[in-house]
Write a protein that holds these residues in place. Structure first.
Motif, PDB file in Angstrom:
ATOM      1  N   GLU A  88       6.871   0.734  10.112  1.00 25.32           N
ATOM      2  CA  GLU A  88       6.074   0.091   9.069  1.00 25.32           C
ATOM      3  C   GLU A  88       6.059   0.938   7.802  1.00 25.32           C
ATOM      4  O   GLU A  88       6.379   2.134   7.821  1.00 25.32           O
ATOM      5  CB  GLU A  88       4.645  -0.115   9.554  1.00 25.32           C
ATOM      6  N   SER A  89       5.628   0.284   6.672  1.00 28.30           N
ATOM      7  CA  SER A  89       5.526   1.042   5.423  1.00 28.30           C
ATOM      8  C   SER A  89       4.548   0.375   4.473  1.00 28.30           C
ATOM      9  O   SER A  89       4.332  -0.843   4.531  1.00 28.30           O
ATOM     10  CB  SER A  89       6.901   1.169   4.751  1.00 28.30           C
ATOM     11  N   PHE A  90       3.914   1.225   3.616  1.00 28.37           N
ATOM     12  CA  PHE A  90       3.134   0.788   2.464  1.00 28.37           C
ATOM     13  C   PHE A  90       3.859   1.280   1.218  1.00 28.37           C
ATOM     14  O   PHE A  90       4.200   2.465   1.127  1.00 28.37           O
ATOM     15  CB  PHE A  90       1.726   1.394   2.463  1.00 28.37           C
ATOM     16  N   LEU A  91       4.071   0.407   0.242  1.00 26.22           N
ATOM     17  CA  LEU A  91       4.689   0.799  -1.015  1.00 26.22           C
ATOM     18  C   LEU A  91       3.829   0.287  -2.160  1.00 26.22           C
ATOM     19  O   LEU A  91       3.321  -0.837  -2.109  1.00 26.22           O
ATOM     20  CB  LEU A  91       6.103   0.224  -1.148  1.00 26.22           C
ATOM     21  N   ALA A  92       3.632   1.100  -3.199  1.00 24.37           N
ATOM     22  CA  ALA A  92       2.867   0.684  -4.371  1.00 24.37           C
ATOM     23  C   ALA A  92       3.319   1.490  -5.581  1.00 24.37           C
ATOM     24  O   ALA A  92       3.658   2.676  -5.469  1.00 24.37           O
ATOM     25  CB  ALA A  92       1.366   0.877  -4.146  1.00 24.37           C
ATOM     26  N   ASP A  93       3.341   0.820  -6.761  1.00 17.05           N
ATOM     27  CA  ASP A  93       3.734   1.512  -7.993  1.00 17.05           C
ATOM     28  C   ASP A  93       2.585   2.335  -8.559  1.00 17.05           C
ATOM     29  O   ASP A  93       2.814   3.370  -9.188  1.00 17.05           O
ATOM     30  CB  ASP A  93       4.214   0.499  -9.033  1.00 17.05           C
ATOM     31  N   GLY A  94       1.318   1.892  -8.323  1.00 13.40           N
ATOM     32  CA  GLY A  94       0.190   2.603  -8.885  1.00 13.40           C
ATOM     33  C   GLY A  94       0.020   2.287 -10.370  1.00 13.40           C
ATOM     34  O   GLY A  94       0.677   1.405 -10.919  1.00 13.40           O
ATOM     35  N   PRO A  95      -0.849   3.011 -11.074  1.00 16.92           N
ATOM     36  CA  PRO A  95      -1.672   4.106 -10.538  1.00 16.92           C
ATOM     37  C   PRO A  95      -2.911   3.571  -9.819  1.00 16.92           C
ATOM     38  O   PRO A  95      -3.355   2.471 -10.084  1.00 16.92           O
ATOM     39  CB  PRO A  95      -2.056   4.885 -11.785  1.00 16.92           C
ATOM     40  N   THR A  96      -3.441   4.365  -8.912  1.00 12.69           N
ATOM     41  CA  THR A  96      -4.671   3.989  -8.234  1.00 12.69           C
ATOM     42  C   THR A  96      -5.871   4.355  -9.105  1.00 12.69           C
ATOM     43  O   THR A  96      -5.830   5.332  -9.857  1.00 12.69           O
ATOM     44  CB  THR A  96      -4.770   4.705  -6.883  1.00 12.69           C
ATOM     45  N   ASN A  97      -6.924   3.565  -8.980  1.00 11.40           N
ATOM     46  CA  ASN A  97      -8.141   3.853  -9.761  1.00 11.40           C
ATOM     47  C   ASN A  97      -9.271   4.375  -8.878  1.00 11.40           C
ATOM     48  O   ASN A  97     -10.399   4.505  -9.341  1.00 11.40           O
ATOM     49  CB  ASN A  97      -8.581   2.609 -10.528  1.00 11.40           C
ATOM     50  N   GLU A  98      -8.953   4.660  -7.610  1.00  8.33           N
ATOM     51  CA  GLU A  98      -9.930   5.281  -6.717  1.00  8.33           C
ATOM     52  C   GLU A  98      -9.186   5.966  -5.575  1.00  8.33           C
ATOM     53  O   GLU A  98      -7.978   5.770  -5.385  1.00  8.33           O
ATOM     54  CB  GLU A  98     -10.898   4.226  -6.157  1.00  8.33           C
ATOM     55  N   VAL A  99      -9.901   6.771  -4.838  1.00  7.64           N
ATOM     56  CA  VAL A  99      -9.301   7.484  -3.710  1.00  7.64           C
ATOM     57  C   VAL A  99      -9.114   6.511  -2.538  1.00  7.64           C
ATOM     58  O   VAL A  99     -10.030   5.751  -2.208  1.00  7.64           O
ATOM     59  CB  VAL A  99     -10.179   8.674  -3.281  1.00  7.64           C
ATOM     60  N   LEU A 100      -7.943   6.538  -1.931  1.00  7.18           N
ATOM     61  CA  LEU A 100      -7.633   5.668  -0.802  1.00  7.18           C
ATOM     62  C   LEU A 100      -7.274   6.536   0.413  1.00  7.18           C
ATOM     63  O   LEU A 100      -6.679   7.606   0.271  1.00  7.18           O
ATOM     64  CB  LEU A 100      -6.457   4.742  -1.130  1.00  7.18           C
ATOM     65  N   ASP A 101      -7.627   6.040   1.608  1.00  2.66           N
ATOM     66  CA  ASP A 101      -7.328   6.753   2.848  1.00  2.66           C
ATOM     67  C   ASP A 101      -6.342   5.936   3.676  1.00  2.66           C
ATOM     68  O   ASP A 101      -6.529   4.727   3.869  1.00  2.66           O
ATOM     69  CB  ASP A 101      -8.610   6.986   3.669  1.00  2.66           C
ATOM     70  N   VAL A 102      -5.296   6.621   4.186  1.00  4.73           N
ATOM     71  CA  VAL A 102      -4.292   5.985   5.045  1.00  4.73           C
ATOM     72  C   VAL A 102      -4.590   6.389   6.489  1.00  4.73           C
ATOM     73  O   VAL A 102      -4.798   7.566   6.792  1.00  4.73           O
ATOM     74  CB  VAL A 102      -2.871   6.418   4.649  1.00  4.73           C
ATOM     75  N   TYR A 103      -4.608   5.399   7.387  1.00  2.43           N
ATOM     76  CA  TYR A 103      -4.890   5.626   8.799  1.00  2.43           C
ATOM     77  C   TYR A 103      -3.706   5.126   9.648  1.00  2.43           C
ATOM     78  O   TYR A 103      -2.875   4.335   9.186  1.00  2.43           O
ATOM     79  CB  TYR A 103      -6.154   4.873   9.239  1.00  2.43           C
ATOM     80  N   MET A 104      -3.663   5.580  10.882  1.00  8.70           N
ATOM     81  CA  MET A 104      -2.725   5.052  11.875  1.00  8.70           C
ATOM     82  C   MET A 104      -3.535   4.552  13.067  1.00  8.70           C
ATOM     83  O   MET A 104      -4.383   5.275  13.590  1.00  8.70           O
ATOM     84  CB  MET A 104      -1.722   6.109  12.342  1.00  8.70           C
ATOM     85  N   ILE A 105      -3.274   3.309  13.475  1.00  5.88           N
ATOM     86  CA  ILE A 105      -3.889   2.771  14.693  1.00  5.88           C
ATOM     87  C   ILE A 105      -3.016   3.247  15.851  1.00  5.88           C
ATOM     88  O   ILE A 105      -1.944   2.712  16.111  1.00  5.88           O
ATOM     89  CB  ILE A 105      -3.976   1.242  14.653  1.00  5.88           C
ATOM     90  N   HIS A 106      -3.490   4.284  16.560  1.00  2.00           N
ATOM     91  CA  HIS A 106      -2.671   4.957  17.557  1.00  2.00           C
ATOM     92  C   HIS A 106      -2.707   4.217  18.883  1.00  2.00           C
ATOM     93  O   HIS A 106      -3.766   3.963  19.447  1.00  2.00           O
ATOM     94  CB  HIS A 106      -3.177   6.397  17.734  1.00  2.00           C
ATOM     95  N   GLN A 107      -1.501   3.841  19.390  1.00  2.00           N
ATOM     96  CA  GLN A 107      -1.391   3.184  20.693  1.00  2.00           C
ATOM     97  C   GLN A 107      -0.321   3.828  21.572  1.00  2.00           C
ATOM     98  O   GLN A 107      -0.338   3.650  22.785  1.00  2.00           O
ATOM     99  CB  GLN A 107      -1.055   1.695  20.511  1.00  2.00           C
ATOM    100  N   GLN A 108       0.624   4.547  20.982  1.00  2.00           N
ATOM    101  CA  GLN A 108       1.671   5.232  21.735  1.00  2.00           C
ATOM    102  C   GLN A 108       2.036   6.493  20.960  1.00  2.00           C
ATOM    103  O   GLN A 108       1.556   6.693  19.852  1.00  2.00           O
ATOM    104  CB  GLN A 108       2.891   4.323  21.924  1.00  2.00           C
ATOM    105  N   PRO A 109       2.855   7.402  21.525  1.00  2.00           N
ATOM    106  CA  PRO A 109       3.158   8.672  20.844  1.00  2.00           C
ATOM    107  C   PRO A 109       3.594   8.499  19.396  1.00  2.00           C
ATOM    108  O   PRO A 109       4.344   7.583  19.060  1.00  2.00           O
ATOM    109  CB  PRO A 109       4.286   9.246  21.703  1.00  2.00           C
ATOM    110  N   ASN A 110       3.069   9.366  18.548  1.00  2.00           N
ATOM    111  CA  ASN A 110       3.301   9.299  17.109  1.00  2.00           C
ATOM    112  C   ASN A 110       4.757   9.650  16.785  1.00  2.00           C
ATOM    113  O   ASN A 110       5.212  10.755  17.067  1.00  2.00           O
ATOM    114  CB  ASN A 110       2.350  10.280  16.409  1.00  2.00           C
TER     115      ASN A 110
END
Length: 624
Positions: free
Chosen positions: A113-135
């Motif tokens: 999977e992937s997230f792509l964005a040109d930005g700029p961001t106007n606030e702080v964002l947090d990236v998470y992983m929904i863990h179900q099998q080895p990373n």
């Protein structure tokens, strides 16, 4: 001539990776890394924090897995895959920019999977992983401005007179006549145009090139025309909170008739402000996810997809309770699938002959995995649990056994007197089943036979003579010697009866001997029964070449090989004469001519005549 990013003809300036026109890539910093932590608990795990002002954002899973990426704002608002609801791939707004969420679904694809964005961001964002099998590892990368760097987006979207980083942009030269003009009060709007010089939207004041002529100031506009709102733009959405903007046209102050915009002062044109419209929520709908991989690579399998009830509001897609979609038929969440027809096992040959002529052996056959196109493929493509056997045991029945013998040794064990000659006898399996031989049984042929090379001359007392030669030239044999009881007299010895020396221990007169290994020798069985009792039959025996350890060998001299077949019973067949078979009548020749011998009465009354005729006919039992 080309136009540079600074909007000047002939300029070769371009935007660098930091988004700065004419920049040298030093006004920003690239932040990148790989999240490889080993996780144990299922659920959401924070990977990386994307700061405010970040651009060129790329969050990518390094290989395909059953894990999911998730994104939310620092305020706690879920943007992608929040609250255990998995969103379908697409574009999602968050943090002041648009994120593209990708989730490859091709079976052959190994991309994650992937997230792509040109930005700029106007606030702080947090990236998470929904863990179900080895990373498998998460790669992240984004660009942030350097210290004291003016954001290019801020330059592009700043309104005239709006503070820039807390300060007003001031041109190097000021036209005081224009200052007086803009201090006038607009009689229609009652608003002050401001107390600062006008700065065109999207243009940051800078030094003009020395080789360019300064722009001529536009003439003072006639104040009998002004800007008037005549309506609004169409709402961007039909439901779920859209946006629209007021539309301003230049009109005559008195007649309100629309005229060309050139009659009005463009610097006083009001900037359209965004207004919300169609605030009522859109109808709920079923959001259909992509089909999962087929559960089987061949044959009939199953695939699944996620079905969520969603509603659009304020350009955001929200997951809602499923009862809101009850007015719609819910799509299927499972389906059968078949990527290809499975390969199957084929038996290509019949069973081979048993590996042994008697006893228990093995036989084989050729088993191959064949595709639906008829090609031979790897065994792994077929169901190994259904593979036919390609090898099995076979029982050819009990093996017959026979005594195998060597020829008698050429030498007698004693140079004079009685001695013995020897031969080797061994019981072995007979692999030639057509020979009329039986099991070895207990009647083992003798391994020794007597021999005598003539009388011996007189010897000395309880006196042992010299050992004879070994009874065999190779292998195990025996040696003999004469042991006599003698009495010594003057000049000679007198031979006594053995009992005269019985009180003395008698030396052995025979011992075993072994000169050298024999190597390979011919062994043969006894002759079989003759195939015919007369007029020439044949008998057979089996001949084998065996080494010292009684295993099959090919080192024997072929010229010394004993015969395996010989003729026997070559004498003529003589019919048995029955004294009781006589003719009782003188005219039995008439019975023979009338062919009446087939009847029992005539065969008995004319026995001799009928028998002579029968002996002359082919197939007579006595001549077979």
């Amino acid at each position: 001539q080309s136009i540079g990013c600074d909007d000047y003809l002939g300029s070769d300036k371009v935007i660098d990776k930091c988004g700065i026109c004419g920049g040298d890539n030093t006004a920003c910093k690239v932040v990148s890394g790989v999240f490889k932590h080993t996780l144990t608990n299922l659920g959401y795990h924070k990977i990386v924090e994307i700061p405010e002002g970040a651009t060129k954002i790329n969050i990518t899973e390094m290989s395909k897995s059953n894990n999911y990426l998730a994104l939310r704002s620092r305020s706690g608002r879920s943007i992608i895959n929040g609250n255990w609801a998995i969103d379908r791939p697409g574009r999602y707004e968050g943090g002041g920019t648009m994120f593209t969420y990708k989730r490859p679904n091709e079976i052959s694809s190994t991309a994650g999977e992937s997230f792509l964005a040109d930005g700029p961001t106007n606030e702080v964002l947090d990236v998470y992983m929904i863990h179900q099998q080895p990373n498998p590892g998460i790669h992240y990368e984004y660009i942030i401005p350097g210290d004291n760097v003016i954001s290019p987006q801020l330059l592009a979207h700043r309104r005239p007179g709006e503070p820039l980083n807390g300060q007003l942009g001031m041109p190097e030269s000021t036209n005081h006549e224009d200052e007086d003009l803009h201090r006038e009060t607009d009689t229609l709007t009652g608003q002050s145009a401001g107390t600062f010089p006008v700065i065109q939207p999207g243009r940051f004041p800078s030094h003009q090139p020395e080789n360019q002529v300064p722009a001529v100031q536009p003439p003072r506009q006639n104040r009998e025309y002004n800007w008037k709102q005549i309506g609004k733009t169409e709402c961007t959405t039909t439901c779920g909170k859209g946006s629209q903007y007021p539309v301003f046209h230049c009109v005559n102050r008195i007649t309100h008739e629309e005229v060309s915009e050139s009659y009005c002062d463009s610097s006083t044109k009001p900037i359209p402000e965004e207004e919300a419209c169609n605030l009522f929520p859109c109808p709920a709908f079923w959001d259909i996810g992509e089909w999962s991989e087929c559960s089987k690579t061949c044959g009939l399998g199953m695939q699944h997809r996620q079905i969520l009830c969603r509603q659009m509001y304020a350009n955001r897609t929200l997951t809602v309770q499923q009862y809101r979609c009850h007015h719609l038929e819910k799509p299927e969440t499972t389906s059968t699938c078949q990527l290809k027809i499975c390969s199957e096992w084929q038996i290509r040959t019949e069973w081979t002959s048993c590996s042994v002529p008697c006893g228990v052996g093995q036989r084989t056959r050729d088993v191959k995995c064949v595709s639906n196109l008829g090609d031979i493929v790897d065994d792994e493509e077929c169901n190994m649990k259904l593979r036919p056997n390609d090898i099995e045991n076979c029982d050819m029945g009990p093996c017959a056994k026979s005594w195998f013998l060597t020829e008698w040794s050429d030498r007698c064990s004693a140079e004079c007197g009685d001695g013995v000659r020897t031969r080797s006898v061994v019981c072995m399996t007979n692999h030639v089943s057509s020979l009329p031989l039986e099991g070895c049984g207990n009647n083992k042929p003798s391994e020794t036979t007597s021999c005598n090379n003539g009388p011996c001359a007189g010897k000395v007392e309880w006196f042992a003579g010299g050992w004879t030669q070994c009874s065999t030239e190779c292998g195990s044999g025996t040696q003999q010697r004469e042991v006599i009881c003698v009495r010594k007299t003057e000049g000679n010895f007198d031979v006594l009866n053995p009992y005269e020396c019985s009180y003395l221990e008698k030396p052995p007169s025979q011992q075993s001997c072994y000169l050298k290994p024999c190597g390979s020798k011919w062994f043969h069985t006894e002759w079989s029964t003759c195939s015919k009792s007369c007029e020439g039959g044949f008998r057979v025996r089996e001949v084998r070449c065996l080494s010292d350890d009684m295993t099959a060998s090919t080192q024997c001299d072929p010229q010394l090989k004993p015969e395996e077949k010989e003729p026997c019973n070559t004498q003529d067949c003589i019919p048995e004469i029955d004294e009781n078979c006589k003719d009782k009548y003188y005219n039995c020749n008439v019975v023979v001519q009338a062919r009446l011998c087939v009847y029992t009465y005539y065969k008995t009354a004319c026995c001799a005549s009928c028998t002579r005729v029968a002996n002359r006919q082919p197939g007579f039992l006595g001549r077979r």
